[in-house]
Design a protein around this motif. Structure first.
Motif, PDB file in Angstrom:
ATOM      1  N   PHE A  28      49.903  44.145  38.581  1.00 35.02           N
ATOM      2  CA  PHE A  28      49.522  43.762  40.378  1.00 35.02           C
ATOM      3  C   PHE A  28      47.928  43.357  41.054  1.00 35.02           C
ATOM      4  O   PHE A  28      47.623  43.468  41.646  1.00 35.02           O
ATOM      5  CB  PHE A  28      51.197  43.994  41.126  1.00 35.02           C
ATOM      6  N   ALA A  29      47.888  45.126  40.452  1.00 36.53           N
ATOM      7  CA  ALA A  29      45.934  45.065  40.686  1.00 36.53           C
ATOM      8  C   ALA A  29      45.579  44.420  40.224  1.00 36.53           C
ATOM      9  O   ALA A  29      44.179  43.937  40.384  1.00 36.53           O
ATOM     10  CB  ALA A  29      46.026  47.209  40.144  1.00 36.53           C
ATOM     11  N   LEU A  30      45.220  43.412  38.997  1.00 36.13           N
ATOM     12  CA  LEU A  30      44.768  43.121  38.551  1.00 36.13           C
ATOM     13  C   LEU A  30      44.757  41.625  39.215  1.00 36.13           C
ATOM     14  O   LEU A  30      43.750  40.566  39.559  1.00 36.13           O
ATOM     15  CB  LEU A  30      44.853  42.435  37.072  1.00 36.13           C
ATOM     16  N   LEU A  31      46.103  40.903  39.840  1.00 36.61           N
ATOM     17  CA  LEU A  31      46.462  39.958  40.160  1.00 36.61           C
ATOM     18  C   LEU A  31      45.567  40.092  41.664  1.00 36.61           C
ATOM     19  O   LEU A  31      44.541  39.321  42.716  1.00 36.61           O
ATOM     20  CB  LEU A  31      47.766  39.747  40.385  1.00 36.61           C
ATOM     21  N   GLU A  32      45.678  41.560  42.098  1.00 39.55           N
ATOM     22  CA  GLU A  32      45.220  41.706  43.423  1.00 39.55           C
ATOM     23  C   GLU A  32      43.783  41.394  43.690  1.00 39.55           C
ATOM     24  O   GLU A  32      42.706  41.275  44.812  1.00 39.55           O
ATOM     25  CB  GLU A  32      45.614  42.988  44.387  1.00 39.55           C
ATOM     26  N   HIS A  33      43.243  41.807  43.004  1.00 38.73           N
ATOM     27  CA  HIS A  33      41.734  42.018  42.812  1.00 38.73           C
ATOM     28  C   HIS A  33      41.189  40.836  42.118  1.00 38.73           C
ATOM     29  O   HIS A  33      40.148  40.031  42.667  1.00 38.73           O
ATOM     30  CB  HIS A  33      41.024  43.081  41.109  1.00 38.73           C
ATOM     31  N   LEU A  34      41.661  39.854  41.924  1.00 34.65           N
ATOM     32  CA  LEU A  34      41.410  37.946  41.756  1.00 34.65           C
ATOM     33  C   LEU A  34      41.520  37.287  43.491  1.00 34.65           C
ATOM     34  O   LEU A  34      41.357  37.072  43.293  1.00 34.65           O
ATOM     35  CB  LEU A  34      42.209  37.407  40.892  1.00 34.65           C
ATOM     36  N   GLU A  35      42.579  37.799  44.013  1.00 35.32           N
ATOM     37  CA  GLU A  35      43.380  37.175  44.883  1.00 35.32           C
ATOM     38  C   GLU A  35      41.721  37.610  46.157  1.00 35.32           C
ATOM     39  O   GLU A  35      41.990  37.092  47.021  1.00 35.32           O
ATOM     40  CB  GLU A  35      44.712  37.516  45.087  1.00 35.32           C
ATOM     41  N   THR A  36      41.845  39.003  45.799  1.00 36.66           N
ATOM     42  CA  THR A  36      40.176  39.755  47.245  1.00 36.66           C
ATOM     43  C   THR A  36      39.090  38.465  46.657  1.00 36.66           C
ATOM     44  O   THR A  36      38.354  38.420  47.407  1.00 36.66           O
ATOM     45  CB  THR A  36      40.223  40.816  46.613  1.00 36.66           C
ATOM     46  N   ARG A  37      38.519  38.771  44.951  1.00 37.71           N
ATOM     47  CA  ARG A  37      37.629  37.185  45.352  1.00 37.71           C
ATOM     48  C   ARG A  37      37.902  36.443  46.041  1.00 37.71           C
ATOM     49  O   ARG A  37      37.363  35.743  46.546  1.00 37.71           O
ATOM     50  CB  ARG A  37      37.382  37.954  43.944  1.00 37.71           C
ATOM     51  N   LEU A  83      49.863  28.112  50.247  1.00 38.64           N
ATOM     52  CA  LEU A  83      51.231  28.285  49.278  1.00 38.64           C
ATOM     53  C   LEU A  83      50.608  29.191  48.500  1.00 38.64           C
ATOM     54  O   LEU A  83      50.298  28.362  47.208  1.00 38.64           O
ATOM     55  CB  LEU A  83      52.202  27.113  48.872  1.00 38.64           C
ATOM     56  N   HIS A  84      51.069  30.414  48.307  1.00 37.61           N
ATOM     57  CA  HIS A  84      51.280  31.120  46.854  1.00 37.61           C
ATOM     58  C   HIS A  84      52.612  31.205  46.074  1.00 37.61           C
ATOM     59  O   HIS A  84      53.005  30.959  46.206  1.00 37.61           O
ATOM     60  CB  HIS A  84      50.710  32.396  47.328  1.00 37.61           C
ATOM     61  N   ALA A  85      51.896  29.877  44.740  1.00 36.98           N
ATOM     62  CA  ALA A  85      53.078  29.520  43.166  1.00 36.98           C
ATOM     63  C   ALA A  85      53.362  31.146  42.500  1.00 36.98           C
ATOM     64  O   ALA A  85      52.285  31.117  41.587  1.00 36.98           O
ATOM     65  CB  ALA A  85      52.604  28.574  43.225  1.00 36.98           C
ATOM     66  N   PHE A  86      53.886  32.145  43.272  1.00 39.52           N
ATOM     67  CA  PHE A  86      53.322  33.410  42.912  1.00 39.52           C
ATOM     68  C   PHE A  86      54.573  33.285  41.491  1.00 39.52           C
ATOM     69  O   PHE A  86      53.483  34.322  40.433  1.00 39.52           O
ATOM     70  CB  PHE A  86      54.356  34.559  43.941  1.00 39.52           C
ATOM     71  N   VAL A 128      47.371  24.888  47.399  1.00 37.56           N
ATOM     72  CA  VAL A 128      48.223  25.888  46.501  1.00 37.56           C
ATOM     73  C   VAL A 128      47.471  26.889  45.779  1.00 37.56           C
ATOM     74  O   VAL A 128      46.390  26.191  45.235  1.00 37.56           O
ATOM     75  CB  VAL A 128      48.778  24.778  45.686  1.00 37.56           C
ATOM     76  N   VAL A 129      47.816  27.848  45.543  1.00 39.43           N
ATOM     77  CA  VAL A 129      46.892  28.949  45.155  1.00 39.43           C
ATOM     78  C   VAL A 129      47.577  29.959  43.456  1.00 39.43           C
ATOM     79  O   VAL A 129      48.897  29.680  44.382  1.00 39.43           O
ATOM     80  CB  VAL A 129      46.051  30.168  45.376  1.00 39.43           C
ATOM     81  N   VAL A 130      47.071  29.622  42.393  1.00 37.14           N
ATOM     82  CA  VAL A 130      47.554  30.470  41.636  1.00 37.14           C
ATOM     83  C   VAL A 130      47.663  31.122  40.565  1.00 37.14           C
ATOM     84  O   VAL A 130      46.339  31.240  39.952  1.00 37.14           O
ATOM     85  CB  VAL A 130      49.213  29.526  40.343  1.00 37.14           C
ATOM     86  N   GLU A 131      48.342  32.082  39.867  1.00 39.71           N
ATOM     87  CA  GLU A 131      47.254  33.487  39.000  1.00 39.71           C
ATOM     88  C   GLU A 131      48.385  33.129  37.951  1.00 39.71           C
ATOM     89  O   GLU A 131      49.061  33.408  37.556  1.00 39.71           O
ATOM     90  CB  GLU A 131      47.178  34.918  38.781  1.00 39.71           C
ATOM     91  N   PRO A 132      48.418  31.954  37.082  1.00 40.47           N
ATOM     92  CA  PRO A 132      48.615  31.682  35.531  1.00 40.47           C
ATOM     93  C   PRO A 132      48.424  32.153  34.438  1.00 40.47           C
ATOM     94  O   PRO A 132      47.258  32.245  34.287  1.00 40.47           O
ATOM     95  CB  PRO A 132      48.557  30.158  36.039  1.00 40.47           C
ATOM     96  N   THR A 133      49.170  33.319  33.876  1.00 42.48           N
ATOM     97  CA  THR A 133      48.485  34.014  32.944  1.00 42.48           C
ATOM     98  C   THR A 133      48.739  33.309  31.473  1.00 42.48           C
ATOM     99  O   THR A 133      48.057  33.794  30.519  1.00 42.48           O
ATOM    100  CB  THR A 133      49.441  34.989  32.894  1.00 42.48           C
ATOM    101  N   ALA A 168      42.331  36.070  32.463  1.00 44.39           N
ATOM    102  CA  ALA A 168      43.537  35.971  34.121  1.00 44.39           C
ATOM    103  C   ALA A 168      42.441  35.531  35.015  1.00 44.39           C
ATOM    104  O   ALA A 168      41.256  35.206  35.044  1.00 44.39           O
ATOM    105  CB  ALA A 168      43.400  37.426  34.750  1.00 44.39           C
ATOM    106  N   ILE A 169      43.436  34.697  35.631  1.00 40.07           N
ATOM    107  CA  ILE A 169      42.593  33.029  35.772  1.00 40.07           C
ATOM    108  C   ILE A 169      43.157  33.197  37.543  1.00 40.07           C
ATOM    109  O   ILE A 169      44.571  33.560  37.345  1.00 40.07           O
ATOM    110  CB  ILE A 169      41.856  32.268  35.686  1.00 40.07           C
ATOM    111  N   ILE A 170      42.194  33.140  38.488  1.00 40.92           N
ATOM    112  CA  ILE A 170      42.813  32.055  40.262  1.00 40.92           C
ATOM    113  C   ILE A 170      42.842  30.655  40.196  1.00 40.92           C
ATOM    114  O   ILE A 170      41.117  30.825  39.588  1.00 40.92           O
ATOM    115  CB  ILE A 170      43.224  33.507  40.775  1.00 40.92           C
ATOM    116  N   VAL A 171      43.650  30.085  40.168  1.00 44.83           N
ATOM    117  CA  VAL A 171      43.407  28.841  40.398  1.00 44.83           C
ATOM    118  C   VAL A 171      43.651  28.121  42.133  1.00 44.83           C
ATOM    119  O   VAL A 171      44.909  28.512  42.815  1.00 44.83           O
ATOM    120  CB  VAL A 171      44.621  27.558  39.164  1.00 44.83           C
ATOM    121  N   MET A 172      42.879  27.102  42.093  1.00 45.18           N
ATOM    122  CA  MET A 172      43.192  26.760  43.637  1.00 45.18           C
ATOM    123  C   MET A 172      43.269  25.808  43.633  1.00 45.18           C
ATOM    124  O   MET A 172      42.228  24.123  43.084  1.00 45.18           O
ATOM    125  CB  MET A 172      42.280  26.997  44.951  1.00 45.18           C
ATOM    126  N   LEU A 173      44.835  24.506  44.978  1.00 45.50           N
ATOM    127  CA  LEU A 173      44.465  23.304  43.889  1.00 45.50           C
ATOM    128  C   LEU A 173      44.615  22.712  45.624  1.00 45.50           C
ATOM    129  O   LEU A 173      45.566  23.625  46.420  1.00 45.50           O
ATOM    130  CB  LEU A 173      45.900  23.025  43.631  1.00 45.50           C
TER     131      LEU A 173
END
Length: 154
Positions: free
Chosen positions: A31-40, A60-63, A96-101, A147-152
């Motif tokens: 969750f810390a890693l995902l929060e780091h990406l989300e903040t960026r 929308l966050h596709a969690f 839509v934003v997602v952090e697909p692992t 680890a990536i964050i994708v925005m659609l």
């Protein structure tokens, strides 16, 4: 699929966060890693993480999404993601934003759905606030590479 308003993700319920940390401590680094990406992402796309310009019902966050292993290879994962995007559009979200692992899910969101990788970080390079690197020796998990964050954009 588990989805939520990304505005709520960036403005979490502190009691819920404390309960999660207490009940599932092994998830804290993830969750810390995902929060780091989300903040960026928010800083890059919306200018600020505190009192910024991101509004409720904008992103929308596709969690989380999952398909039973015995049903893999039938296009269900792609279908679920497409339905998520359709729902978001119909509900008035612009993105839509997602952090697909998982590499397969990364492929769906970027190659099949047309999402853009907004932030990327090799999980092994992530540093926790205490200075530790929790993913350095992580082998065999979906967090061992990028680890990536994708925005659609809808």
């Amino acid at each position: 699929m588990l989805n939520e308003d990304f505005y709520d993700t960036m403005n979490p319920d502190e009691e819920a966060c404390e309960a999660l940390a207490r009940d599932l401590p092994e998830a804290i680094p993830i969750f810390a890693l995902l929060e780091h990406l989300e903040t960026r992402l928010v800083e890059r796309r919306f200018g600020s993480t505190t009192g910024g310009v991101m509004k409720q019902r904008e992103v929308l966050h596709a969690f989380m999404g999952a398909t039973c292993k015995e049903y893999s290879g039938r296009g269900l994962a792609s279908c679920l993601r497409k339905l998520t995007a359709e729902y978001a559009r119909e509900a008035g979200f612009a993105h839509v934003v997602v952090e697909p692992t998982n590499p397969a899910t990364q492929h769906i969101w970027t190659n099949k759905m047309g999402g853009t990788v907004e932030c990327r970080l090799e999980a092994k390079d992530f540093i926790m606030p205490d200075g530790s690197k929790p993913f350095v020796s992580d082998t065999g998990s979906s967090m061992e590479k990028d680890a990536i964050i994708v925005m659609l954009t809808l």
